[in-house]
Write a protein that holds these residues in place. Structure first.
Motif, PDB file in Angstrom:
ATOM      1  N   ALA A  97       0.810  -1.213   0.000  1.00  0.00           N
ATOM      2  CA  ALA A  97       0.000   0.000   0.000  1.00  0.00           C
ATOM      3  C   ALA A  97       0.848   1.271   0.000  1.00  0.00           C
ATOM      4  N   LEU A  98       2.103   1.164   0.387  1.00  0.00           N
ATOM      5  CA  LEU A  98       2.955   2.352   0.488  1.00  0.00           C
ATOM      6  C   LEU A  98       3.584   2.693  -0.855  1.00  0.00           C
ATOM      7  N   SER A  99       3.789   3.989  -1.072  1.00  0.00           N
ATOM      8  CA  SER A  99       4.504   4.427  -2.273  1.00  0.00           C
ATOM      9  C   SER A  99       6.003   4.305  -2.017  1.00  0.00           C
ATOM     10  N   ALA A 100       6.791   4.503  -3.052  1.00  0.00           N
ATOM     11  CA  ALA A 100       8.249   4.395  -2.920  1.00  0.00           C
ATOM     12  C   ALA A 100       8.789   5.454  -1.955  1.00  0.00           C
ATOM     13  N   GLU A 101       8.193   6.634  -2.008  1.00  0.00           N
ATOM     14  CA  GLU A 101       8.630   7.723  -1.114  1.00  0.00           C
ATOM     15  C   GLU A 101       8.333   7.372   0.340  1.00  0.00           C
ATOM     16  N   ASP A 102       7.151   6.783   0.567  1.00  0.00           N
ATOM     17  CA  ASP A 102       6.782   6.384   1.923  1.00  0.00           C
ATOM     18  C   ASP A 102       7.695   5.275   2.444  1.00  0.00           C
ATOM     19  N   ARG A 103       8.013   4.317   1.572  1.00  0.00           N
ATOM     20  CA  ARG A 103       8.913   3.226   1.976  1.00  0.00           C
ATOM     21  C   ARG A 103      10.289   3.761   2.352  1.00  0.00           C
ATOM     22  N   MET A 138       1.144  10.295   7.144  1.00  0.00           N
ATOM     23  CA  MET A 138       1.347  10.225   5.690  1.00  0.00           C
ATOM     24  C   MET A 138       0.029   9.960   4.973  1.00  0.00           C
ATOM     25  N   LEU A 139      -0.824   9.116   5.550  1.00  0.00           N
ATOM     26  CA  LEU A 139      -2.124   8.839   4.944  1.00  0.00           C
ATOM     27  C   LEU A 139      -3.012  10.079   4.962  1.00  0.00           C
ATOM     28  N   ARG A 140      -2.976  10.825   6.047  1.00  0.00           N
ATOM     29  CA  ARG A 140      -3.754  12.063   6.127  1.00  0.00           C
ATOM     30  C   ARG A 140      -3.282  13.056   5.082  1.00  0.00           C
ATOM     31  N   GLU A 141      -1.971  13.137   4.898  1.00  0.00           N
ATOM     32  CA  GLU A 141      -1.422  14.060   3.923  1.00  0.00           C
ATOM     33  C   GLU A 141      -1.873  13.688   2.515  1.00  0.00           C
ATOM     34  N   LYS A 142      -1.917  12.374   2.234  1.00  0.00           N
ATOM     35  CA  LYS A 142      -2.379  11.930   0.909  1.00  0.00           C
ATOM     36  C   LYS A 142      -3.851  12.260   0.700  1.00  0.00           C
TER      37      LYS A 142
END
Length: 124
Positions: free
Chosen positions: A11-17, A117-121
């Protein structure tokens, strides 16, 4: 890695990882020496130093119990040795639980980071 971890990873993007990879769990020695820093570092130092003193006292009391010719004195020194050794074990247990509490707090902060991070998305 559990199935839940795999689902989170997908579920995470590369930036999040990349961001989460920077906050991985440190090694054992890093965690152990990390106990001596922070706002409660002085408590850990105090417990550690008193533990060393208690262990030295344990060795001395054990030696006295071993070399004393009188039985009653040997029993008294033995009791002192047992009490000092118990104190040393108790302090080691305290340091271990403190380290586990730090691990739990670190994982909670990782979860907070993921929620942020999810809130920001969602706001984008």
């Amino acid at each position: 890695m559990s199935k839940t971890d795999e689902l989170i990873e997908r579920a995470l993007s590369a930036e999040d990882r990349e961001l989460l990879a920077r906050h991985t769990e440190p090694g054992y020695f890093s965690q152990a020496f990390g106990l001596f820093r922070g706002s409660l570092g002085w408590v850990v130092w105090l417990a550690y130093l008193t533990s060393i003193a208690a262990f030295a006292g344990f060795i001395w009391a054990l030696w006295q119990a071993w070399t004393t010719p009188e039985t009653l004195l040997a029993v008294r020194w033995g009791v002192v040795a047992i009490v000092l050794f118990q104190y040393t074990a108790m302090v080691k247990s305290f340091l271990g639980t403190h380290m586990e509490a730090n691990r739990t707090l670190r994982e909670l902060k990782r979860i907070e980071l993921q929620v942020a991070m999810l809130r920001e998305k969602d706001n984008m």
